[in-house]
Write an enzyme that holds these catalytic residues in place. Structure first.
Site: not given
Ligand code: CTP
Length: 399
Positions: A213-215
């Protein structure tokens, strides 16, 4: 007589000013009813009001810190200027003779009156006082001054007063004040429009227990959804995994992967007048998702990735007739990259933010520049995501 039906105030930002009258307890019910109608509510109190009802009551009912001093610097409380800019409308209920006089004269000597001077939207006052005070020429003159300036005066009603006497001066019922707020705010400039917003990260599974995933926090997209609902739009928010509460009055569609977000967007595309792709969609996903948990080996691990569908580019290439808005997060060459993205993905607007200085992801603030299909560009400067969301909506509103 049955109470008036509550208007739809989804996402509308209503500031309630409480002044020192025995009727202050009814303001608690007013806050509750405004929230029930979908409004976001903040409360500002005079010192006198705090003698009747504690700020804690309003803090609990509004779910926000209460401003009760113009000099307040408590953590979490926002100052009077920011509160005034936040508010779409100010409703002073109960409004004492004293506060009406101060508002008419433009005095600013406490949290409420200081805030009132910088609110741009409609001012509503719901007077509550002893009957002779209400009928005094000074009070009537102040009320006439406020009316002339465009204020909406709700009540007062006739009936039993705190003094034990009967007459004019009772605070009207909270439901009547809510109805007046709805009428004063009007339907909003996005009434009748459908706005589809995507927000948050996507999550791409590797196996049943692991994912990439990402931030992205989702804050920008949620702020856009909330702002659009507040301006009368029908809003669909298609979001990846986030930790944010659902904005009031917004249809929520939870997805996980880029593919699921793509399918959810395309299933609703035809209804939308505006699509805003604020989600940080993964560009790659593992080429194979293992049905069983992958077991570790002794050596290094290499995972093959494949591209996910580019939702924005697919919308741009499709026959979608509405306004298409994309986002770009860049660390360098913002203008060149944003313009390239605008052309490549065939959108109407790209909102570019500079994430080089740790801005953007997860922060409350952002610095945005908009690049339009016709070659224009507009620097919205740095601001709170909620405020920037409003500015974006100003720019992308369909004619
Ligand atoms: N987007 C999308 N589908 C994807 C990837 C991105 O719809 N699979 C959308 C985002 O929601 C955003 C815009 O495209 O509106 C961002 O473009 P993107 O190509 O992701 O930007 P970068 O990843 O920064 O691109 P690049 O690697 O070219 O810098």
């Amino acid at each position: 007589m049955s109470p008036p039906a509550l208007p739809r105030l989804s996402g509308r930002r209503v500031l309630v000013g409480v002044s020192g009258s025995i009727a202050a307890y009814k303001a608690a019910d007013l806050v509750r009813q405004l929230r029930h109608a979908g409004a976001e509510v903040r409360v500002v109190m005079t010192r006198g009001a705090t003698a009747f009802v504690t700020p804690l009551t309003f803090e609990a009912l509004s779910a926000h810190p209460v401003l009760d001093s113009a000099l307040q610097t408590d953590q979490g409380a926002i100052g009077h200027v920011e509160l005034a800019y936040w508010a779409e409308a100010l409703v002073v209920a109960p409004a004492t003779a004293q506060v009406l006089a101060k508002l008419a004269a433009g005095l600013a000597d406490d949290a409420l009156t200081t805030t009132a001077l910088s609110v741009n939207g409609p001012l509503l006052v719901a007077p509550a006082m002893e009957s002779r005070m209400w009928h005094h020429p000074a009070t009537q003159h102040n009320v006439a001054t406020l009316r002339d300036r465009g204020a909406v005066v709700v009540g007062p009603a006739r009936g039993d007063l705190a003094s034990g006497r009967a007459g004019d001066g009772r605070l009207v019922e909270p439901a009547d004040i809510v109805a007046a707020v709805g009428a004063a705010l009007g339907p909003g400039d996005y009434a009748g429009r459908v706005v589809l917003v995507t927000a948050g990260p996507t999550a791409e599974d590797l196996d049943p227990v692991r994912y990439l995933t990402n931030r992205s926090s989702g804050k920008m997209g949620y702020a856009l959804a909330q702002a659009a609902a507040g301006r009368g739009a029908e809003v669909v928010l298609i979001h990846g995994p986030t930790a944010l509460p659902a904005p009031a009055g917004v249809e929520m569609v939870a997805v996980r992967s880029a593919q699921q977000m793509h399918d959810a967007v395309f299933a609703r595309r035809d209804r939308a007048d505006v699509i805003i792709m604020a989600a940080a969609v993964a560009d790659y996903r593992p080429a194979a998702v293992s049905e069983q948990k992958r077991k570790k080996g002794d050596g290094p691990l290499t995972i093959a990735f494949e591209r996910t569908p580019d939702i924005l580019a697919a919308l741009g290439a499709s026959d979608f007739a509405g306004t298409l808005v994309g986002f770009a997060a860049e660390t360098e060459n913002i203008e060149a990259y944003a313009k390239d993205k605008l052309a490549r993905k065939q959108c109407d607007v790209i909102c570019a933010n500079d994430v080089s200085a740790g801005q953007g992801f997860g922060a409350e603030d952002n610095h945005l520049r908009l690049f339009f299909k016709d070659g224009r560009d507009l620097d919205l400067g740095r601001g709170r995501k909620a405020a920037l969301a409003q500015r974006i909506l100003d720019e992308v509103r369909p004619a």
